[in-house]
Design a protein around this motif. Structure first.
Motif, PDB file in Angstrom:
ATOM      1  N   SER A   1     -41.568  11.492  16.945  1.00  0.00           N
ATOM      2  CA  SER A   1     -42.148  10.608  15.181  1.00  0.00           C
ATOM      3  C   SER A   1     -43.342  10.071  16.126  1.00  0.00           C
TER       4      SER A   1
ATOM      5  N   ALA B 105     -36.993   7.140  14.395  1.00  0.00           N
ATOM      6  CA  ALA B 105     -38.555   7.711  13.836  1.00  0.00           C
ATOM      7  C   ALA B 105     -38.996   6.976  13.013  1.00  0.00           C
TER       8      ALA B 105
ATOM      9  N   GLY C 206     -35.612  10.022  18.385  1.00  0.00           N
ATOM     10  CA  GLY C 206     -36.114  10.164  16.882  1.00  0.00           C
ATOM     11  C   GLY C 206     -37.340   9.599  17.044  1.00  0.00           C
TER      12      GLY C 206
ATOM     13  N   MET D 178     -40.329  16.852  12.191  1.00  0.00           N
ATOM     14  CA  MET D 178     -38.247  15.831  11.914  1.00  0.00           C
ATOM     15  C   MET D 178     -37.225  16.551  11.305  1.00  0.00           C
TER      16      MET D 178
END
Length: 208
Positions: free
Chosen positions: A16, A155, A12, A136
């Motif tokens: 991100s 993220a 994540g 995402m």
């Protein structure tokens, strides 16, 4: 922490960071406010919280729902293009006024205006939904349920780390921007970039 937790967190975080660490309207606004040392904490927290909320929504299936709404992408693109064009023209006007480039002479932006600008750059940008909710979100929903939470935490952590670095790291450039010409160049670059982004959004609408 288990290896699965750390792997999902790292996945994540990397995804991100790779998506948001690019020159865009929101990043330029955060950078400019960081250089002016104006409301940096509220802006950083707003950007990070907005990203986190959208990532959570995407990982819980909002992306699939939004894809079914007719005309939503077009409406967001048109609104975003209009706002970016307005801000771009404003930046070009600032770059043409040397006296306005010295930070101490500028009438500081209020907290409300700063947050309103941050909200506009965040939510009127169709790419933020593509990056957080759709991309995402697609990755998040594909993970096992026990890995989804660490993915979201990773993220969101990357988002906060990026905006904090951008906003507070800008002060190290302060000696350069002590000169009025540096502000003229920055605002000129911002103006051109904003108008280019607005044009790109309009082309996307016309091509669809």
């Amino acid at each position: 922490m288990t290896s699965a937790f750390l792997f999902a967190f790292a996945k994540g975080f990397a995804l991100s960071l790779g998506l948001i660490a690019a020159i865009g309207a929101q990043n330029m606004f955060v950078l400019r406010q960081g250089l002016r040392c104006e409301h940096v904490w509220p802006i950083v927290l707003f950007c990070a919280a907005a990203d986190a909320s959208l990532i959570v929504a995407g990982a819980n299936g909002l992306g699939s729902a939004l894809a079914l709404v007719p005309g939503l992408a077009t409406a967001l693109s048109l609104a975003g293009a209009a706002f970016l064009a307005w801000y771009g023209v404003s930046a070009l006007r600032r770059s043409a006024q040397p006296s306005a480039m010295v930070v101490d002479r500028q009438a500081g932006m209020t907290l409300g205006a700063a947050l309103a600008g941050t909200a506009a750059f965040t939510f009127l940008n169709p790419h933020v939904y593509i990056d957080t909710v759709l991309l995402m979100g697609a990755v998040g929903t594909s993970l096992p349920s026990d890995e989804r939470t660490p993915f979201i935490i990773g993220a969101a952590s990357a988002s906060f780390a990026w905006f904090a670095s951008l906003g507070f790291g800008a002060r190290f450039l302060a000696p350069i921007f002590a000169r009025p010409v540096a502000w003229r160049i920055l605002d000129l670059a911002i103006g051109v970039a904003m108008l280019a982004l607005a044009t790109s959004l309009l082309r996307g609408v016309l091509a669809s």
